[in-house]
Motif scaffolding. Sequence first.
Motif: not given
Length: 275
Positions: A29-56
């Motif tokens: 579960v990814f929690i964004h910074a105060g100068v961002a929103d969930l889009r800051m984790w785009d690269a992590q969703v692409a990388h980890f979702s093939p092997n994990y359940r990725v929630i943001r």
Amino acid sequence: MSQALETGYVAVDGGELYYEAVGSGLPLVFIHAGVADLRMWDAQVAHFSPNYRVIRYDTRGFGRSKTEAVSFSNRQDLLAVLDHCKVDQAVLIGNSRGGSIAIDSALSFPERVNGLVVLGSGLGGFGSEELPPELVEPIGKMQAAQEAKDWALLAELEARFWADGPNQPAGRADSAVYEAVRSMTYENLINQPIEAQAQPLEPPAVGRLAEIKVPMLILIGLLDESDCVDAAKYLAEHVVNAQYVAFPDVAHMVSLEKPQEFNRIMGEFIERSLL
């Protein structure tokens, strides 16, 4: 074969939280910074979702989440996301205030958290009330822009401070990192006019770190502001099962500046400590 993306809103008291979930396996579960929103984790969703359940998700007052002017708990909001997604236990990954939310949540409901990853994290109750001398000028400029409701200028100042680093030359960070922070900050400022009041964890996390028993990965850019650098070192010294990684040439947004390196380090941490 692409995986189905689940999107929607989680109902919470006085608001609703936008979330996205994709993949299967160990929940992250990814929690964004105060100068961002969930889009800051785009690269992590692409990388980890093939092997994990990725929630943001967008925390209350940010991104596509919605709120009324209420008093609320970021910890209970996160718990509502976990419940909605039917997640019993998750690894929490948070940047900046997102890291503070992750730590506070691990202290509030430890049975739901099996690992922590924090980047440039806040730490409840840590630090002095007085600004370090080197921050007086940049923080003063940001406060003046906020009082003037000059949201475009404030977003630029925030991005220079957090993406480039305090007192670093403009343009130190890659222009894409700067623009991502600037645009997300600006959208938050103009789209979230209602300010809800977050309830702090009491007693604060700084005196309760011995309660954290799960594996923890602490990442910090040494060009970050001094409170964040000091908090990362303090966490490393006071959390029993902690790994500390410093990036000498990175500021606050570690996962945006060094996405491949961050993904590798986090992936190795998960495989070594949680699988």
